[in-house]
Design a protein around this motif. Structure first.
Motif, PDB file in Angstrom:
ATOM      1  N   GLU A 191       0.826  -1.204   0.000  1.00  0.00           N
ATOM      2  CA  GLU A 191       0.000   0.000   0.000  1.00  0.00           C
ATOM      3  C   GLU A 191       0.862   1.255   0.000  1.00  0.00           C
ATOM      4  O   GLU A 191       0.545   2.241  -0.686  1.00  0.00           O
ATOM      5  N   GLU A 192       1.935   1.241   0.763  1.00  0.00           N
ATOM      6  CA  GLU A 192       2.835   2.391   0.792  1.00  0.00           C
ATOM      7  C   GLU A 192       3.499   2.591  -0.562  1.00  0.00           C
ATOM      8  O   GLU A 192       3.699   3.729  -1.008  1.00  0.00           O
ATOM      9  N   ALA A 193       3.815   1.511  -1.243  1.00  0.00           N
ATOM     10  CA  ALA A 193       4.433   1.603  -2.567  1.00  0.00           C
ATOM     11  C   ALA A 193       3.485   2.257  -3.569  1.00  0.00           C
ATOM     12  O   ALA A 193       3.862   3.204  -4.279  1.00  0.00           O
ATOM     13  N   PHE A 194       2.258   1.765  -3.629  1.00  0.00           N
ATOM     14  CA  PHE A 194       1.289   2.364  -4.561  1.00  0.00           C
ATOM     15  C   PHE A 194       0.988   3.814  -4.181  1.00  0.00           C
ATOM     16  O   PHE A 194       0.838   4.672  -5.054  1.00  0.00           O
ATOM     17  N   SER A 195       0.891   4.084  -2.896  1.00  0.00           N
ATOM     18  CA  SER A 195       0.623   5.446  -2.450  1.00  0.00           C
ATOM     19  C   SER A 195       1.721   6.388  -2.893  1.00  0.00           C
ATOM     20  O   SER A 195       1.456   7.515  -3.348  1.00  0.00           O
ATOM     21  N   THR A 196       2.968   5.952  -2.793  1.00  0.00           N
ATOM     22  CA  THR A 196       4.102   6.771  -3.215  1.00  0.00           C
ATOM     23  C   THR A 196       4.048   7.029  -4.717  1.00  0.00           C
ATOM     24  O   THR A 196       4.343   8.134  -5.187  1.00  0.00           O
ATOM     25  N   LEU A 197       3.668   6.020  -5.483  1.00  0.00           N
ATOM     26  CA  LEU A 197       3.644   6.144  -6.933  1.00  0.00           C
ATOM     27  C   LEU A 197       2.515   7.041  -7.440  1.00  0.00           C
ATOM     28  O   LEU A 197       2.710   7.852  -8.344  1.00  0.00           O
ATOM     29  N   VAL A 198       1.318   6.907  -6.873  1.00  0.00           N
ATOM     30  CA  VAL A 198       0.164   7.602  -7.448  1.00  0.00           C
ATOM     31  C   VAL A 198      -0.092   8.967  -6.835  1.00  0.00           C
ATOM     32  O   VAL A 198      -0.813   9.787  -7.424  1.00  0.00           O
ATOM     33  N   GLY A 199       0.474   9.244  -5.653  1.00  0.00           N
ATOM     34  CA  GLY A 199       0.303  10.556  -5.046  1.00  0.00           C
ATOM     35  C   GLY A 199      -1.039  10.726  -4.349  1.00  0.00           C
ATOM     36  O   GLY A 199      -1.942   9.894  -4.467  1.00  0.00           O
ATOM     37  N   ASP A 200      -1.165  11.833  -3.646  1.00  0.00           N
ATOM     38  CA  ASP A 200      -2.359  12.088  -2.843  1.00  0.00           C
ATOM     39  C   ASP A 200      -3.624  12.168  -3.692  1.00  0.00           C
ATOM     40  O   ASP A 200      -4.710  11.774  -3.251  1.00  0.00           O
ATOM     41  N   GLU A 201      -3.483  12.673  -4.919  1.00  0.00           N
ATOM     42  CA  GLU A 201      -4.672  12.872  -5.741  1.00  0.00           C
ATOM     43  C   GLU A 201      -5.336  11.567  -6.148  1.00  0.00           C
ATOM     44  O   GLU A 201      -6.523  11.534  -6.510  1.00  0.00           O
ATOM     45  N   ASN A 202      -4.594  10.460  -6.081  1.00  0.00           N
ATOM     46  CA  ASN A 202      -5.149   9.157  -6.429  1.00  0.00           C
ATOM     47  C   ASN A 202      -5.122   8.180  -5.257  1.00  0.00           C
ATOM     48  O   ASN A 202      -5.202   6.969  -5.453  1.00  0.00           O
ATOM     49  N   ALA A 203      -5.052   8.733  -4.065  1.00  0.00           N
ATOM     50  CA  ALA A 203      -4.957   7.880  -2.870  1.00  0.00           C
ATOM     51  C   ALA A 203      -6.155   6.949  -2.733  1.00  0.00           C
ATOM     52  O   ALA A 203      -6.034   5.849  -2.174  1.00  0.00           O
ATOM     53  N   HIS A 204      -7.316   7.370  -3.251  1.00  0.00           N
ATOM     54  CA  HIS A 204      -8.522   6.551  -3.138  1.00  0.00           C
ATOM     55  C   HIS A 204      -8.430   5.269  -3.972  1.00  0.00           C
ATOM     56  O   HIS A 204      -9.227   4.346  -3.794  1.00  0.00           O
ATOM     57  N   HIS A 205      -7.444   5.201  -4.883  1.00  0.00           N
ATOM     58  CA  HIS A 205      -7.269   4.002  -5.705  1.00  0.00           C
ATOM     59  C   HIS A 205      -6.319   2.978  -5.077  1.00  0.00           C
ATOM     60  O   HIS A 205      -6.241   1.834  -5.560  1.00  0.00           O
ATOM     61  N   VAL A 206      -5.592   3.362  -4.053  1.00  0.00           N
ATOM     62  CA  VAL A 206      -4.472   2.547  -3.563  1.00  0.00           C
ATOM     63  C   VAL A 206      -4.913   1.155  -3.136  1.00  0.00           C
ATOM     64  O   VAL A 206      -4.285   0.149  -3.499  1.00  0.00           O
ATOM     65  N   GLN A 207      -5.981   1.047  -2.358  1.00  0.00           N
ATOM     66  CA  GLN A 207      -6.382  -0.258  -1.856  1.00  0.00           C
ATOM     67  C   GLN A 207      -6.820  -1.181  -2.986  1.00  0.00           C
ATOM     68  O   GLN A 207      -6.491  -2.380  -2.997  1.00  0.00           O
ATOM     69  N   THR A 208      -7.540  -0.632  -3.965  1.00  0.00           N
ATOM     70  CA  THR A 208      -7.951  -1.440  -5.120  1.00  0.00           C
ATOM     71  C   THR A 208      -6.735  -1.944  -5.887  1.00  0.00           C
ATOM     72  O   THR A 208      -6.690  -3.106  -6.328  1.00  0.00           O
ATOM     73  N   MET A 209      -5.742  -1.084  -6.059  1.00  0.00           N
ATOM     74  CA  MET A 209      -4.524  -1.464  -6.772  1.00  0.00           C
ATOM     75  C   MET A 209      -3.778  -2.553  -6.020  1.00  0.00           C
ATOM     76  O   MET A 209      -3.304  -3.535  -6.611  1.00  0.00           O
ATOM     77  N   ALA A 210      -3.658  -2.386  -4.704  1.00  0.00           N
ATOM     78  CA  ALA A 210      -2.947  -3.376  -3.897  1.00  0.00           C
ATOM     79  C   ALA A 210      -3.680  -4.719  -3.912  1.00  0.00           C
ATOM     80  O   ALA A 210      -3.048  -5.781  -4.005  1.00  0.00           O
ATOM     81  N   ASP A 211      -4.998  -4.684  -3.828  1.00  0.00           N
ATOM     82  CA  ASP A 211      -5.769  -5.928  -3.853  1.00  0.00           C
ATOM     83  C   ASP A 211      -5.610  -6.640  -5.196  1.00  0.00           C
ATOM     84  O   ASP A 211      -5.507  -7.878  -5.250  1.00  0.00           O
ATOM     85  N   ALA A 212      -5.609  -5.865  -6.290  1.00  0.00           N
ATOM     86  CA  ALA A 212      -5.429  -6.462  -7.619  1.00  0.00           C
ATOM     87  C   ALA A 212      -4.055  -7.104  -7.747  1.00  0.00           C
ATOM     88  O   ALA A 212      -3.905  -8.192  -8.323  1.00  0.00           O
ATOM     89  N   TYR A 213      -3.044  -6.455  -7.224  1.00  0.00           N
ATOM     90  CA  TYR A 213      -1.677  -6.986  -7.223  1.00  0.00           C
ATOM     91  C   TYR A 213      -1.645  -8.328  -6.482  1.00  0.00           C
ATOM     92  O   TYR A 213      -1.110  -9.316  -6.998  1.00  0.00           O
ATOM     93  N   ARG A 214      -2.217  -8.354  -5.300  1.00  0.00           N
ATOM     94  CA  ARG A 214      -2.180  -9.577  -4.485  1.00  0.00           C
ATOM     95  C   ARG A 214      -2.941 -10.711  -5.162  1.00  0.00           C
ATOM     96  O   ARG A 214      -2.491 -11.864  -5.142  1.00  0.00           O
ATOM     97  N   THR A 215      -4.104 -10.400  -5.729  1.00  0.00           N
ATOM     98  CA  THR A 215      -4.884 -11.434  -6.409  1.00  0.00           C
ATOM     99  C   THR A 215      -4.100 -12.021  -7.578  1.00  0.00           C
ATOM    100  O   THR A 215      -4.067 -13.238  -7.785  1.00  0.00           O
TER     101      THR A 215
END
Length: 226
Positions: free
Chosen positions: A49-73
């Motif tokens: 989650e910290e990795a995706f948050s760093t990459l996408v920035g505050d403006e896309n923070a609402h996407h971080v959990q979805t991105m992390a879940d997709a990665y794990r799946t």
């Protein structure tokens, strides 16, 4: 007793291709444009989650959990198909074999991977039984927070001045410094030598063959002791 703690990705195993694929899956899941390879892999070492948050920035923070879940799946599915078999870097098995034979050395892992990912690595490369402490993103804050180091010290009873953390990123070196242990960088991972040094690395090695000399210099580590 000495404690030698290893990072995983970029230190023990070359996982850049599988990590990059997982990041692509995360970006595709939310329809964001993928950054270039160098930028994307610059976050290796952080928890997901910290990795995706760093990459996408505050403006896309609402996407971080979805991105992390997709990665794990994606990871679970690929491992179930026998994929994502990240190779060991040259010299990894040899140095682990040498160190694990010593009666005065304990080995550990501290990684931003989940425990499931670590177990997969240990299974693939038959490395079970070598590490007495394994710290992961499941139980600790993301690097460079020193919690993983503190937990490893607590579990093993090792003293900070007799402990070395070996990693390939500035996050590892900053965690080592914050945890009061020695940090040794490796040159074959994700961050350049200058960044490792700026993060607090006491030394940077070019190959695992160089590790004993560095350990001797930092700890009075006698190669002949068994």
């Amino acid at each position: 007793m000495y404690l030698v703690i290893f990072d995983c990705d970029g230190t023990l195993v070359d996982s850049q291709n599988t990590i990059f694929h997982g990041l692509q899956v995360g970006y595709e899941a939310v329809g964001l444009p993928m950054p270039d390879r160098s930028t994307a892999l610059s976050i290796v070492g952080l928890s997901l989650e910290e990795a995706f948050s760093t990459l996408v920035g505050d403006e896309n923070a609402h996407h971080v959990q979805t991105m992390a879940d997709a990665y794990r799946t994606s990871k679970r599915e690929r491992r179930g198909k026998g994929l994502d078999l990240d190779p060991l870097y040259p010299g990894t098995r040899e140095v682990l074999d040498l160190l694990s034979k010593r009666e005065d050395v304990l080995l550990g892992i501290a990684t931003g991977k989940a425990r499931r990912g670590v177990d997969h690595m240990l299974d693939v490369h038959d490395l079970h039984g070598r590490f007495v402490t394994i710290q992961t993103a499941d139980t600790s804050p993301s690097k460079p927070h020193p919690d993983m180091v503190h937990r490893a010290l607590s579990e093993t009873g090792a003293e900070p001045h007799r402990t070395v953390l070996i990693g390939d990123t500035s996050f590892d070196m900053e965690m080592a410094r914050a945890g009061g242990v020695h940090g040794v960088g490796v040159s074959w991972g994700y961050h350049e030598r200058d960044r490792l040094t700026a993060g607090g690395a006491h030394a940077v090695i070019q190959h695992f063959d160089d590790l004993y000399g560095v350990l001797d210099g930092l700890l009075g580590f006698d190669e002949e002791t068994t």
